[in-house]
Design a protein around this motif. Structure first.
Motif, short mmCIF file in Angstrom:
data_model
loop_
_atom_site.label_atom_id
_atom_site.label_comp_id
_atom_site.label_asym_id
_atom_site.label_seq_id
_atom_site.Cartn_x
_atom_site.Cartn_y
_atom_site.Cartn_z
N UNK A 19 8.16 20.64 -9.40
CA UNK A 19 8.84 21.45 -7.83
C UNK A 19 8.10 20.19 -7.09
N UNK A 20 6.48 20.18 -7.76
CA UNK A 20 6.31 19.64 -6.57
C UNK A 20 5.89 18.05 -6.42
N UNK A 21 6.47 17.40 -8.30
CA UNK A 21 7.57 15.64 -8.64
C UNK A 21 8.50 15.71 -7.68
N UNK A 22 8.53 16.17 -7.99
CA UNK A 22 10.85 16.24 -7.12
C UNK A 22 9.97 16.37 -6.00
N UNK A 23 9.68 16.83 -5.15
CA UNK A 23 9.64 16.41 -4.09
C UNK A 23 8.87 15.31 -3.22
N UNK A 24 7.51 15.43 -4.02
CA UNK A 24 7.55 14.16 -4.00
C UNK A 24 8.33 12.55 -4.29
N UNK A 25 8.83 12.79 -5.72
CA UNK A 25 9.74 11.73 -5.48
C UNK A 25 11.30 11.73 -4.52
N UNK A 26 11.61 12.73 -4.33
CA UNK A 26 12.21 13.13 -2.71
C UNK A 26 11.25 11.39 -1.62
N UNK A 27 9.90 12.12 -1.35
CA UNK A 27 9.41 11.73 -0.22
C UNK A 27 9.15 10.14 -0.42
N UNK A 54 0.73 -1.57 0.28
CA UNK A 54 -0.16 0.29 0.08
C UNK A 54 1.01 1.44 0.22
N UNK A 55 2.30 1.29 0.76
CA UNK A 55 2.48 2.48 0.25
C UNK A 55 3.70 2.40 -0.72
N UNK A 56 4.21 1.44 -1.47
CA UNK A 56 4.46 1.71 -2.24
C UNK A 56 3.21 2.37 -3.35
N UNK A 57 2.59 1.50 -3.72
CA UNK A 57 1.62 2.16 -4.57
C UNK A 57 0.52 3.49 -4.42
N UNK A 58 0.58 4.32 -3.32
CA UNK A 58 0.01 5.60 -2.95
C UNK A 58 0.69 6.62 -3.94
N UNK A 59 2.33 6.59 -3.00
CA UNK A 59 3.20 7.26 -4.11
C UNK A 59 3.41 7.52 -5.44
N UNK A 60 2.74 6.11 -5.95
CA UNK A 60 3.55 6.02 -7.39
C UNK A 60 2.22 6.34 -8.05
N UNK A 61 1.06 5.92 -7.19
CA UNK A 61 -0.48 6.99 -8.09
C UNK A 61 -0.32 7.99 -8.05
N UNK A 114 1.87 10.65 -8.10
CA UNK A 114 2.73 10.74 -8.88
C UNK A 114 2.54 10.77 -10.81
N UNK A 115 1.77 9.14 -10.48
CA UNK A 115 0.71 9.61 -12.14
C UNK A 115 -0.37 10.35 -12.24
N UNK A 116 -1.32 10.13 -11.18
CA UNK A 116 -2.35 11.39 -11.08
C UNK A 116 -1.77 13.18 -11.19
N UNK A 117 -0.97 13.30 -10.72
CA UNK A 117 -0.37 14.90 -10.69
C UNK A 117 0.49 14.78 -11.90
N UNK A 118 1.35 13.54 -12.47
CA UNK A 118 1.80 13.97 -14.33
C UNK A 118 0.86 13.90 -14.76
N UNK A 119 -0.78 13.30 -15.23
CA UNK A 119 -1.43 13.32 -16.33
C UNK A 119 -2.24 14.63 -16.36
N UNK A 120 -2.01 15.51 -14.94
CA UNK A 120 -2.90 17.16 -16.07
C UNK A 120 -1.60 17.88 -16.31
N UNK A 121 -0.43 17.30 -16.56
CA UNK A 121 0.55 17.91 -16.76
C UNK A 121 0.08 18.95 -18.20
N UNK A 122 -0.13 17.95 -19.32
CA UNK A 122 -0.60 18.17 -20.12
C UNK A 122 -2.12 20.17 -20.42
N UNK A 123 -2.81 19.72 -19.61
CA UNK A 123 -3.92 20.45 -19.35
C UNK A 123 -3.09 22.04 -18.92
#
Length: 225
Positions: free
Chosen positions: A193-201, A164-171, A173-182
């Protein structure tokens, strides 16, 4: 949307009709032995210091009656989970530790072996664990049921916690990344910046969850000695 989102955690996905998702799990087994043939570097010295620190901590948790070499089993478990958690941080690499078939196959055999060893060799000690010291006689039957259930669900909690902990962070990151084109250019900069902080987390979560899995496995084994 949801099918595409969760397909990143689906082990049936393939590339050119070749199922290569679980290949990342085995890469470490091929790469790690090569380190023993290299001249000691700073990275290898850091890893040796980490192993020594873990060995001392696991030895303290297991107590003076632990079997020789038992700490190395948990150090190997920590290293294996840590490597697989890190591999999932790279793009287009399947996170094997986010799947229940992977985490449960690690937790269940460990728990079964601990229980079998304890009940066969230390039956009276295992029975005494079912009733905590100082429990009133009227509550003893209920405490036996509660302790039995808590022992049975241990492998499930270990597996679900890691997955659950591994899925939660990856989900996330994926959800935020999908909003990029809009987004416009300003919001994209904030998103990066948010993605980099989440990746550090996620980097920290990968270390913490592998450590928690190994520590809890050590604690469960120390109860049957």
């Amino acid at each position: 949307m949801m099918t595409n989102l969760f397909s990143t955690f689906d082990p049936s996905t393939n590339i050119l009709n070749l199922s290569l998702n679980w290949m990342s799990t085995m890469i470490g087994l091929m790469m790690i032995p090569m380190l023993f043939w290299f001249t000691p570097s700073r990275m290898s010295m850091i890893w040796i210091n980490i192993i020594i620190t873990l060995h001392k901590e696991f030895k303290t948790l297991l107590g003076e009656f632990s079997h020789k070499g038992s700490t190395f089993m948990f150090i190997s478990l920590f290293s294996f989970i840590l490597f697989n958690n890190f591999m999932g941080l790279f793009p287009y690499i399947y996170t094997s530790s986010s799947h229940m078939s992977m985490t449960l196959s690690l937790a269940l055999p460990l728990w079964l072996s601990f229980m079998m060893f304890g009940w066969i060799n230390h039956t009276q000690h295992m029975l005494s664990h079912l009733v905590p010291q100082g429990t009133p006689p009227i509550l003893m039957p209920f405490m036996v049921c509660i302790e039995t259930i808590s022992n049975i669900i241990r492998p499930g909690t270990l597996a679900v916690r890691l997955a659950a902990n591994m899925i939660a962070g990856h989900l996330l990151l994926t959800l935020l990344g999908n909003t990029g084109p809009m987004m416009n250019s300003l919001m994209i900069n904030l998103l990066i910046i948010t993605q980099l902080l989440l990746l550090t987390l996620e980097f920290a979560v990968s270390i913490i969850q592998s450590y928690v899995f190994a520590i809890l496995s050590t604690l469960y084994s120390s109860e049957v000695i």
